[in-house]
Scaffold this motif. Sequence first.
Motif, PDB file in Angstrom:
ATOM      1  N   VAL A  50       0.833  -1.208   0.000  1.00  0.00           N
ATOM      2  CA  VAL A  50       0.000   0.000   0.000  1.00  0.00           C
ATOM      3  C   VAL A  50       0.869   1.259   0.000  1.00  0.00           C
ATOM      4  O   VAL A  50       0.608   2.215  -0.749  1.00  0.00           O
ATOM      5  N   VAL A  51       1.906   1.270   0.820  1.00  0.00           N
ATOM      6  CA  VAL A  51       2.808   2.421   0.884  1.00  0.00           C
ATOM      7  C   VAL A  51       3.503   2.640  -0.453  1.00  0.00           C
ATOM      8  O   VAL A  51       3.620   3.777  -0.933  1.00  0.00           O
ATOM      9  N   SER A  52       3.948   1.560  -1.080  1.00  0.00           N
ATOM     10  CA  SER A  52       4.658   1.673  -2.356  1.00  0.00           C
ATOM     11  C   SER A  52       3.754   2.274  -3.433  1.00  0.00           C
ATOM     12  O   SER A  52       4.156   3.191  -4.165  1.00  0.00           O
ATOM     13  N   ILE A  53       2.519   1.778  -3.535  1.00  0.00           N
ATOM     14  CA  ILE A  53       1.589   2.284  -4.544  1.00  0.00           C
ATOM     15  C   ILE A  53       1.269   3.751  -4.292  1.00  0.00           C
ATOM     16  O   ILE A  53       1.282   4.586  -5.209  1.00  0.00           O
ATOM     17  N   PHE A  54       0.997   4.093  -3.034  1.00  0.00           N
ATOM     18  CA  PHE A  54       0.582   5.457  -2.698  1.00  0.00           C
ATOM     19  C   PHE A  54       1.695   6.461  -2.956  1.00  0.00           C
ATOM     20  O   PHE A  54       1.491   7.484  -3.625  1.00  0.00           O
ATOM     21  N   TYR A  55       2.891   6.183  -2.457  1.00  0.00           N
ATOM     22  CA  TYR A  55       3.971   7.171  -2.554  1.00  0.00           C
ATOM     23  C   TYR A  55       4.559   7.269  -3.959  1.00  0.00           C
ATOM     24  O   TYR A  55       4.967   8.352  -4.386  1.00  0.00           O
ATOM     25  N   TRP A  56       4.608   6.145  -4.699  1.00  0.00           N
ATOM     26  CA  TRP A  56       5.145   6.227  -6.048  1.00  0.00           C
ATOM     27  C   TRP A  56       4.250   7.078  -6.944  1.00  0.00           C
ATOM     28  O   TRP A  56       4.735   7.878  -7.750  1.00  0.00           O
TER      29      TRP A  56
END
Length: 256
Positions: free
Chosen positions: A189-195
């Motif tokens: 979730v963090v990877s998708i959101f921040y990228w």
Amino acid sequence: MYLFISQLFINDILLTTEISPNTLHILLNNGATITFIGCISQLYFFGASEASECLILTVMSYDRYVAICNPLRYTSIMTTTYCIKLVVTSWLAGMSSMMITFITTSVQNFCGPNTIDHFFCDLVPLLELSCSDTYIVQLEASLLGIPLVFIPIIIILFSYTQIIVTILNIPSSTGRQKAFSTCSSHLIVVSIFYWTLFGVYILPTKGKTLSINKSLSLLYTVFTSLINPIIYSLKNNDIKKALHEHIYTRAPCKSL
């Protein structure tokens, strides 16, 4: 963990409620109008939701860090009172920080063709319509990015660095797999959101077309809110077990 996940889902619901209905109206009617008050209000609630999500994801990474790196002290550190304080602080910090941008943007003078080539009232396309000097607003947005984006990223990277080191030191492969499964959903979730967030606001705009920018905006506003519950549901054994039992208990019985 479930307290933080519930806050993430509430934030996703608020975000999609602010963006999706108006976006669908625009797409179905090949454009639409919105009042200035409505546009500024949408900008505020959208920004407050995004800022709160950054902080909630950071709190969740700290929760996973304590659970994996200090499992014996987890219940004494992450008490109910402490978790509620972290949640309330995340919401209040996200909403109050965007109030500054909301006030400075609302006092701008807008002139010319008031047409926003976007799905919603985002800060950058809105400031392009301003006849006033937007330096102060842009400076405020940049300064707010430090405590709301960059510091949370540093905390998340530090937490997962410690988590990875701890997992690698676990002797059994079963233990490593179990430890990693507790934080894999959050990491996705963090990877998708921040990228996607970085793709819109941080990466250079030269060579990036407006259609690409709008597509990335849809990713971190609508797609992430849609995919978050799916990711956590598929990774959570309790949810899968409850869903499995619900399907089979509601299935009609057949008699021969």
